[in-house]
Design a protein around this motif. Structure first.
Motif, short mmCIF file in Angstrom:
data_model
loop_
_atom_site.label_atom_id
_atom_site.label_comp_id
_atom_site.label_asym_id
_atom_site.label_seq_id
_atom_site.Cartn_x
_atom_site.Cartn_y
_atom_site.Cartn_z
N UNK A 186 -94.36 16.11 -8.50
CA UNK A 186 -95.47 16.50 -9.37
C UNK A 186 -95.81 17.98 -9.25
N UNK A 187 -95.61 18.59 -8.07
CA UNK A 187 -95.86 20.02 -7.93
C UNK A 187 -94.87 20.81 -8.78
N UNK A 188 -93.59 20.39 -8.76
CA UNK A 188 -92.60 21.02 -9.62
C UNK A 188 -92.96 20.79 -11.08
N UNK A 189 -93.45 19.59 -11.39
CA UNK A 189 -93.89 19.31 -12.75
C UNK A 189 -94.98 20.26 -13.21
N UNK A 190 -95.92 20.58 -12.32
CA UNK A 190 -96.98 21.53 -12.69
C UNK A 190 -96.38 22.93 -12.90
N UNK A 191 -95.41 23.30 -12.06
CA UNK A 191 -94.74 24.59 -12.26
C UNK A 191 -94.03 24.63 -13.61
N UNK A 192 -93.45 23.51 -14.01
CA UNK A 192 -92.79 23.43 -15.32
C UNK A 192 -93.82 23.59 -16.44
N UNK A 193 -94.98 22.97 -16.28
CA UNK A 193 -96.04 23.15 -17.27
C UNK A 193 -96.42 24.62 -17.40
N UNK A 194 -96.51 25.32 -16.27
CA UNK A 194 -96.82 26.75 -16.29
C UNK A 194 -95.71 27.53 -16.99
N UNK A 195 -94.47 27.13 -16.74
CA UNK A 195 -93.33 27.79 -17.37
C UNK A 195 -93.33 27.56 -18.87
N UNK A 196 -93.57 26.33 -19.29
CA UNK A 196 -93.61 26.00 -20.71
C UNK A 196 -94.74 26.75 -21.41
N UNK A 197 -95.86 26.95 -20.70
CA UNK A 197 -96.97 27.73 -21.26
C UNK A 197 -96.56 29.18 -21.53
N UNK A 198 -95.49 29.63 -20.84
CA UNK A 198 -94.94 30.97 -21.05
C UNK A 198 -93.79 30.95 -22.06
N UNK A 199 -93.57 29.80 -22.70
CA UNK A 199 -92.46 29.59 -23.65
C UNK A 199 -91.11 29.52 -22.97
N UNK A 200 -91.11 29.20 -21.67
CA UNK A 200 -89.87 28.99 -20.94
C UNK A 200 -89.38 27.56 -21.10
N UNK A 201 -88.31 27.23 -20.36
CA UNK A 201 -87.66 25.94 -20.53
C UNK A 201 -87.44 25.24 -19.19
N UNK A 202 -87.79 23.96 -19.13
CA UNK A 202 -87.48 23.12 -17.98
C UNK A 202 -86.52 22.04 -18.42
N UNK A 203 -85.40 21.87 -17.69
CA UNK A 203 -84.34 20.93 -18.09
C UNK A 203 -84.24 19.80 -17.08
N UNK A 204 -84.78 18.64 -17.44
CA UNK A 204 -84.65 17.45 -16.61
C UNK A 204 -83.31 16.79 -16.92
N UNK A 205 -82.74 16.08 -15.94
CA UNK A 205 -81.45 15.40 -16.14
C UNK A 205 -81.42 14.14 -15.29
N UNK A 206 -80.21 13.71 -14.92
CA UNK A 206 -80.01 12.52 -14.08
C UNK A 206 -80.50 11.25 -14.77
N UNK A 207 -79.82 10.88 -15.84
CA UNK A 207 -80.25 9.74 -16.66
C UNK A 207 -80.44 8.45 -15.86
N UNK A 208 -79.55 8.09 -14.92
CA UNK A 208 -79.77 6.86 -14.15
C UNK A 208 -81.05 6.90 -13.32
N UNK A 209 -81.59 8.11 -13.07
CA UNK A 209 -82.76 8.23 -12.22
C UNK A 209 -84.07 8.38 -13.00
N UNK A 210 -83.99 8.14 -14.31
CA UNK A 210 -85.22 7.93 -15.08
C UNK A 210 -85.26 6.51 -15.62
N UNK A 211 -84.25 5.72 -15.23
CA UNK A 211 -84.14 4.34 -15.73
C UNK A 211 -85.35 3.52 -15.28
N UNK A 212 -86.01 2.91 -16.24
CA UNK A 212 -87.23 2.18 -15.96
C UNK A 212 -88.47 2.99 -16.24
N UNK A 213 -88.30 4.31 -16.35
CA UNK A 213 -89.41 5.19 -16.67
C UNK A 213 -89.16 5.94 -17.98
N UNK A 214 -88.07 5.57 -18.67
CA UNK A 214 -87.71 6.29 -19.89
C UNK A 214 -88.78 6.18 -20.96
#
Length: 408
Positions: A186-214
């Motif tokens: 969640x701390x990294x998630x907040x950093x991503x929110x800050x980055x997106x607020x600057x029009x930057x990009x956060x790239x999540x991956x690892x499809x099997x590891x979002x399974x059940x939370x998709x």
């Protein structure tokens, strides 16, 4: 969702195509395993010679060697993955010039890729084959001389001030534990929110590891099309694992379980937290060029080296990696920042960990405060500060293209 802040900037390498690098490497791209050893020998000779001391703006020469390129179908998912990976690394914003080395007779032909992608820039792209050059020794000698000629040109670029909007951060986790979804993710998630607020990009991956939370990510999709693309990838993985005798709900490793994670659902809920809270702006194939700013998802295995290889090929110029059990991961040409989910791992592996998120669990820091610290680290590392994995020289053996299909 983080509020828009004062514009942030970093010192980066501005490329002719408009993209911005955080490092400046010369890449040796092996097209097939038959040229892997030659590619590594060339990189080792340059890096160990001391000649790079005269070129302070060059971060090094890196060999992208792998175990495929032949004995495979010349079309389909497997071939397309490899093509996107090789092309993505050769043209990466953190690469100033690339030398392709092949054997000459392999399935993965340089001429085919050159025609498809219009590889014609004589300053940036160079090609040679072992068969055409006259063998192993002559190819090594010829490649070393070619790189010596490239060094002054690659070194000529300097860091300049660039907006944080130019940052594309690959979001990863490995060796997760019961605190991953409470502290570092969640701390990294907040950093991503800050980055997106600057029009930057956060790239999540690892499809099997979002399974059940998709469904939590699909609910955040910026459009119906984006949400449907994510669900289609999940369905593809269900079929893929089934036909290979596996199952999607059996993901946690022995280390995950020892760290307190018992099911894929627990792991996925924590892993998805790395993506912050902003809308899901896009869903991409493995190693597909990411051209949408904001929070996006790239399809990949949960296997860290293969996943990060795809994220870097897609354009990530930084990697941020959370771990609870500990990790010795590193990457090139994009540097990896590692976050420990607990203080014990941080103290046990201080030479490997960049930031301790365990102080969230102890009440000494909030998720938001740690997220700001992580975002600040993005800026410092993007500007040239070395990460712990860079100091240890990691990243040469973590280039692992995702292989799909029969080996023939």
């Amino acid at each position: 969702m983080a509020k828009a802040a004062e514009p942030a900037s970093f010192q980066g390498f501005k490329r002719k195509d408009g993209r911005t690098g955080t490092r400046n490497y010369i890449a040796i791209c092996s097209t097939v395993n038959c040229s892997a050893t030659v590619s590594r020998y060339v990189a080792d000779e340059i890096n160990r010679s001391g000649m790079l001391d005269d070129y302070p703006n060059v971060d090094g020469v890196v060999a992208f060697a792998h175990g495929t390129g032949c004995g495979m179908a010349g079309e389909g998912d497997g071939f397309d993955n490899l093509e996107r990976v090789i092309w993505g690394h050769a043209t990466h914003a953190n690469v100033g010039a690339a030398l392709f080395i092949g054997l000459g007779c392999e399935i993965f032909q340089m001429s085919r890729m050159a025609e498809k992608y219009d590889i014609s820039d004589p300053e940036r792209f160079h090609r040679m084959t072992i068969q055409g050059t006259g063998g192993t020794r002559k190819t090594i000698e010829g490649a070393v001389e070619r790189i010596k000629e490239l060094l002054p040109t690659v070194n000529a670029i300097s860091r300049t001030e660039c907006p944080a909007a130019e940052l594309k951060v690959a979001l990863q986790c490995g060796g997760s534990d019961g605190l991953s979804g409470v502290t570092a993710n969640p701390a990294l998630g907040h950093a991503v929110d800050l980055l997106v607020a600057q029009s930057g990009t956060g790239i999540l991956a690892e499809t099997p590891e979002i399974y059940g939370a998709e469904h939590l990510l699909a609910r955040r999709a910026a459009s119906q099309d984006v949400g449907e693309k994510l669900i289609e990838r999940i369905q593809w993985w269900e079929a893929y694992t089934s036909r290979n005798g596996g199952e999607m709900n059996n993901n946690p490793t022995p280390g995950n379980k020892a760290g307190g994670l018992t099911t894929i659902l627990e792991k996925s809920l924590g892993a998805s937290a790395k993506g912050g809270t902003t809308p899901l702006a896009g869903v991409y194939k493995y190693a597909e060029r990411v051209n949408t700013p904001g929070f996006v998802f790239m399809d990949s295995p949960g296997y860290d080296p293969a996943s990060v290889t795809g994220q870097i090929a897609s354009g990530a110029n930084l990697v941020c990696f959370t771990t609870g059990r500990g990790s010795a991961f590193g990457s090139k040409p994009a540097p990896t920042i590692k976050l420990a989910t607990n203080s014990r791992t941080y103290e046990n592996m201080t030479e490997d960990m960049d930031i301790n998120c365990g102080d969230i669990a102890s009440g000494e820091a909030t998720v938001e405060e740690k997220g700001q610290e992580i975002f600040s680290k993005f800026i410092k590392v993007a500007s040239g500060e070395k990460t712990k994995s860079e100091a240890l020289g990691l990243g040469d053996n973590e280039f692992v293209p995702w292989q799909i299909g029969a080996v023939m």
